[in-house]
Design a protein around this motif. Structure first.
Motif, PDB file in Angstrom:
ATOM      1  N   CYS A   1     -10.366  -1.181  -0.627  1.00 15.77           N
ATOM      2  CA  CYS A   1     -11.265  -0.755   1.174  1.00 15.77           C
ATOM      3  C   CYS A   1     -12.877   0.005   0.530  1.00 15.77           C
ATOM      4  O   CYS A   1     -12.978   0.372  -0.243  1.00 15.77           O
TER       5      CYS A   1
ATOM      6  N   ILE B   1     -10.253   4.570  -4.409  1.00 17.20           N
ATOM      7  CA  ILE B   1     -11.000   3.764  -2.658  1.00 17.20           C
ATOM      8  C   ILE B   1     -11.791   5.083  -2.901  1.00 17.20           C
ATOM      9  O   ILE B   1     -12.392   6.189  -3.379  1.00 17.20           O
TER      10      ILE B   1
ATOM     11  N   ALA C   1      -3.897   1.672   7.191  1.00 19.53           N
ATOM     12  CA  ALA C   1      -2.774   1.011   6.206  1.00 19.53           C
ATOM     13  C   ALA C   1      -2.591  -0.332   6.023  1.00 19.53           C
ATOM     14  O   ALA C   1      -2.975  -1.574   6.182  1.00 19.53           O
TER      15      ALA C   1
ATOM     16  N   LEU D   1      -0.227   5.043  -0.942  1.00 23.23           N
ATOM     17  CA  LEU D   1      -0.559   6.404   0.161  1.00 23.23           C
ATOM     18  C   LEU D   1       0.432   7.523   0.315  1.00 23.23           C
ATOM     19  O   LEU D   1       0.206   8.378   1.170  1.00 23.23           O
TER      20      LEU D   1
ATOM     21  N   LEU E   1       0.386  -1.182   0.069  1.00 22.92           N
ATOM     22  CA  LEU E   1      -0.141   0.011   0.179  1.00 22.92           C
ATOM     23  C   LEU E   1       1.021   1.744   0.034  1.00 22.92           C
ATOM     24  O   LEU E   1       0.334   1.940  -0.094  1.00 22.92           O
TER      25      LEU E   1
ATOM     26  N   LEU F   1      -5.719   0.306  -2.133  1.00 21.82           N
ATOM     27  CA  LEU F   1      -6.675   1.727  -1.138  1.00 21.82           C
ATOM     28  C   LEU F   1      -7.603   1.288  -2.182  1.00 21.82           C
ATOM     29  O   LEU F   1      -8.879   1.248  -1.200  1.00 21.82           O
TER      30      LEU F   1
ATOM     31  N   TRP G   1      -3.603   7.432   8.456  1.00 15.72           N
ATOM     32  CA  TRP G   1      -4.183   6.740   7.518  1.00 15.72           C
ATOM     33  C   TRP G   1      -3.158   5.272   7.530  1.00 15.72           C
ATOM     34  O   TRP G   1      -3.216   4.322   6.923  1.00 15.72           O
TER      35      TRP G   1
END
Length: 718
Positions: free
Chosen positions: A132, A177, A118, A74, A70, A129, A114
């Motif tokens: 999710c 996301i 993660a 991110l 991730l 992401l 965040w």
């Protein structure tokens, strides 16, 4: 990937960064900011380029803590947050507390949230992401917000998670996301129940009276009586150190060294100049010896080895006195025989801490505002045409909730439109700090306040460092109190924990509202503070677009008035009688007074407090020093309140004032005080004793008058 055309069409979408792209784009870095920047490809991103507040701690974002699958996604959305702005339409839908760009600390907290998400997703084998789902959002949010945090904290967490989706929409390569469900369904189902109290400045506990009294006394004493000695000792130490470092050995300096040291080793009762080494052990004071004799360091070291002086210094450690006069006095005696070479930097730290305490407590500034003060901030006022002198004013910056025209946080703060008004102890404290730093430099400059090593730090001393210095100052003051046999000046431990920095502002408001005539209030000085605050030299004293010190003072005053009202109702309900022209008004005001359970912490609290205090004639002020309650009404007050005042000058309470109210408890206290004065009179010279007995008779007369005219609450109200 977003095309160039797409970026130009939507100014809120940032172009795709490359590995060498700056972690913080230059457009967001102020001209004076010298903190190092990172590159997009780095594993550590310092937040320093976004921070201009003096004394702020510089945090970093560490990508090693992010799951590898991730990390890239991110990283991109975090970079977008650091360098982008939320769409105004999104901000408007989120309420007035949301900004297009937040401060660096808020961004860091968002990043940490965040990062937590993660890791949570990674544990559930979600590697993108975009994977999710709404179910993931609900499960994660419920686990976080119902895990013991307050309702306000839970709301902030949900806002940070929503911002992850919002900034992802603005990145050059959105992860896909989904939007958190609470953005659509509402947040109530994801928040815990409202607690009775919350956080905030107004919940900060004031320092105990037994602590702040001797603490402030020692701080003012060091600033006003000991500063000259300490600064002279520091200058002499620096002169000796520079001399020792620049000296080159000569036959004459060797002879001088022998004349100085050989006699010290000749007898067992001679002490050898010693110091505490870097490892904590006692060793030879080589710098002091080199400067005193004119020898070089090499000559001192060779001589020490040859004659075993290092061992002798550990066995027979002696002082290294600086040749500066001692002018400060404690109880009429010199406070020290001399200041030692190694003692000078310790005392300088204590002196800076003492000045900080005085400024924090006697202005009501926030710690950040004191950290931002610079040399020259408090110029001497020009004489008025009539020969009088105006008050000293402090020109400074404030930082809390400062935004630009677009609503973005401004880390550097802005200059206050209305300066602080400084009383004499504060002016003295500023003048002492100005003698330590260059003109225009921060008064608490880290580089110039590093007395031990003189390292090239940037900015102001951090809050943690200042808090440690305050504790060191307390330890020094208590050692001095013990050495001079002054048990009444010992600073006890505060029952609620460390002194810190944030508690001084609240303590100021507490004592102005509740103890205006006591030792802690410093009577006249606090009278000036109350006059300045109540007169509201402008509508924004201590403020710019926010309640400032007024809000804290008003809230504390309302708390005090509520306690006074509750005590009055309790006493009269228990059968005590009440007297005074304002007795009926006092009882009516007590019935209307607010009730508090827990702590007053809402955003509207200061506004509500100010409105309540504006009810002229219905607000009650306890004055234990005058043995009465004041049902303050400005038109009938004899204490000469300022125009527009919402509280009496309790230190100037006058006998016969129509606002005074007494109960049977006050009459009892008056007689106890009279008995105490009579006992004192028996052990004092006759003229003083006569005055004490006269004062005692006056107090008994006031009590007798109360007994003669007092009525029950029912009789007063009917």
């Amino acid at each position: 990937m977003t095309t160039l055309l797409g970026v130009e069409a939507d100014p809120y979408v940032l172009p795709m960064p490359v590995p060498d792209s700056p972690g913080i784009l230059p457009c967001w870095i102020s001209l004076g900011n010298k903190h190092p920047n990172a590159r997009y490809q780095d594993d550590i991103w310092p937040m320093g380029p976004l921070i201009d507040i003096p004394g702020s701690k510089i945090h970093c974002l560490y990508w090693k803590n992010c799951p590898g699958d991730l990390r890239d996604e991110l990283k991109l959305v975090t970079w977008t947050m650091l360098n982008g702005e939320l769409r105004p339409t999104y901000v408007q839908s989120r309420g007035r507390a949301t900004r297009t760009r937040d401060s660096a600390p808020v961004m860091r907290h968002s990043f940490l949230e965040w990062l937590r998400l993660a890791r949570w997703l990674n544990e559930r084998n979600v590697t993108r992401l975009g994977g999710c789902t709404a179910e993931h959002w609900r499960a994660y949010a419920t686990g976080r917000t119902f895990s013991g945090c307050s309702r306000d904290h839970a709301r902030r967490i949900l806002g940070q998670l929503s911002d992850l989706w919002a900034f992802d929409q603005l990145s050059a390569r959105p992860s896909g996301i989904g939007r958190p469900p609470w953005d659509v369904e509402g947040v109530d189902d994801y928040l815990p129940e409202e607690a009775s109290t919350g956080g905030g400045e107004n919940q900060t506990e004031p320092l105990d009276e037994t602590v702040i009294g001797p603490l402030l006394t020692w701080a003012i004493f060091m600033v006003e009586d000991l500063a000259d000695d300490i600064l002279a000792a520091w200058a002499e130490r620096r002169r000796l150190t520079a001399r020792a470092q620049a000296t080159k050995g000569t036959p004459a300096s060797r002879a001088s060294l022998e004349d100085y040291l050989l006699p010290l080793g000749a007898r067992d009762d001679n002490l050898v100049p010693a110091t505490v080494g870097d490892c904590g052990g006692v060793t030879l004071a080589r710098t002091f010896i080199a400067a005193t004799t004119g020898a070089s360091f090499k000559q001192v070291d060779r001589f020490a080895i040859k004659h075993g002086l290092t061992r002798l210094a550990a066995q027979r450690p002696g002082p290294c006195p600086l040749e500066v006069p001692i002018t400060g006095r404690i109880e009429g005696r010199p406070w020290k025989e001399y200041i030692e070479f190694d003692e000078a930097p310790v005392l300088m730290r204590c002196l800076a801490a003492a000045a900080t305490i005085v400024i924090l407590y006697l202005t009501g500034m926030r710690p950040q505002e004191v950290q931002g003060l610079r040399s020259g901030c408090c110029p001497n006022p020009e004489p008025n045409p009539d020969g009088t002198t105006s008050r000293h004013l402090i020109y400074s910056h404030h930082y809390k909730n400062v935004t630009d025209k677009d609503g973005n946080h401004v880390s550097a703060g802005e200059e206050r439109e209305v300066p602080w008004v400084a009383i004499e102890p504060v002016v003295h404290a500023i003048r002492v700090l100005e003698r330590i730093v260059p003109v225009g430099e921060l008064l608490l400059s880290s580089a110039h306040q590093d007395f031990a090593s003189r390292r090239p730090f940037r900015g102001s001393l951090r809050a943690e460092s200042l808090a440690r210095r305050v504790e060191d100052f307390v330890a020094w003051a208590n050692r001095e109190a013990d050495r001079h046999d002054l048990p009444q000046r010992v600073i006890p431990s505060d029952p609620l924990g460390a002194i810190g920095l944030a508690r001084f502002r609240r303590t100021l408001a507490w004592h102005i509202a509740r103890r205006p005539g006591g030792l802690v209030a410093l009577a006249v000085q606090y009278g000036h503070m109350r006059a300045v605050l109540d007169a509201r030299t402008s509508t924004g004293y201590g403020d710019r677009g926010r309640p400032g010190i007024h809000g804290v003072l008003d809230i504390e005053t309302v708390r005090a008035a509520a306690d006074t009202a509750a005590n009055l109702l309790g006493r009269t309900a228990a059968g005590e009688k009440i007297s005074g022209q304002a007795a009926r008004r006092a009882l009516t005001g007590a019935l209307k007074a607010p009730r508090f359970e827990g702590t007053l912490t809402t955003r509207q609290a200061a506004t509500k407090a100010a409105k309540f205090l504006a009810h002229d004639g219905n607000v009650l002020f306890d004055n234990p020093d005058s043995f009465l309650i004041c049902a303050f009404k400005q038109d009938t007050a004899l204490c000469d309140p300022e125009p527009g005042a919402t509280a009496p000058n309790q230190f100037a309470c006058q006998l016969g004032c129509g606002n005074a109210v007494r109960t049977d408890a006050h009459a009892h206290a008056l007689r106890d005080r009279a008995d105490y004065l009579d006992r004192q009179a028996d052990y004092t010279p006759k003229p003083v004793g006569d005055r004490l007995r006269s004062n005692a008779n006056r107090l008994r007369g006031i009590a007798d008058t109360h007994d003669a005219i007092a009525k029950t609450a029912k009789e007063v109200l009917t």
